[in-house]
Design a protein around this motif. Structure first.
Motif: not given
Ligand code: NI
Length: 140
Positions: A25-28, A34-36, A39-42
């Protein structure tokens, strides 16, 4: 930020998995888990839907290779001729004395296009490869 309603859930995770996820998450550049996660779920859901329906996609396969690798250029051309009806165009760029970059534009059902992309990328002597797809919106 949309005013979309949200539901809070509790998730139990192994600590090392969570630590790895926090690094990712930090790298991205994500500010919240929650947002990370959303996005992965979508991304997973979209991928699943495409696979289920074998959605028609347009794609671009980018490969970088050393054209001195014996037989490779001919091999890449053979693969493309095997799929001539799915390949819209190919652009070849000579990067330097040794390396070439090719961008191959495709259109067809996602499963076959993924297989074709994988064949090109996994050809012996290909240094890097990546495929991106976008759904055309046409019925399969
Ligand atoms: Ni070249």
């Amino acid at each position: 930020m949309s005013k979309e309603k949200v539901t809070r859930i509790g998730v139990s995770l192994p600590p090392d998995l969570l630590a790895e996820f926090d690094d990712f998450m930090a790298q991205k550049g994500y500010a919240t888990r929650s947002k990370a996660l959303a996005d992965l779920m979508r991304e997973a859901l979209l991928r699943h839907e495409w696979e289920e329906e074998d959605t028609e996609v347009m794609g671009a396969v980018t490969i970088v290779y050393d054209h001195h690798t014996r037989g490779l250029a001919a091999r890449l051309t053979d693969i493309q001729h095997d799929h001539h009806d799915s390949i819209i165009a190919t652009t070849h760029v000579h990067i330097d004395h040794d390396r070439c970059m090719e961008i191959i534009l495709l259109k067809g059902p996602v499963k076959a296009m993924r297989t074709l992309g994988d064949r090109l990328i996994s050809a012996r002597g290909v240094l890097h490869g990546k495929t991106i797809f976008v759904a055309t919106g046409n019925e399969p």
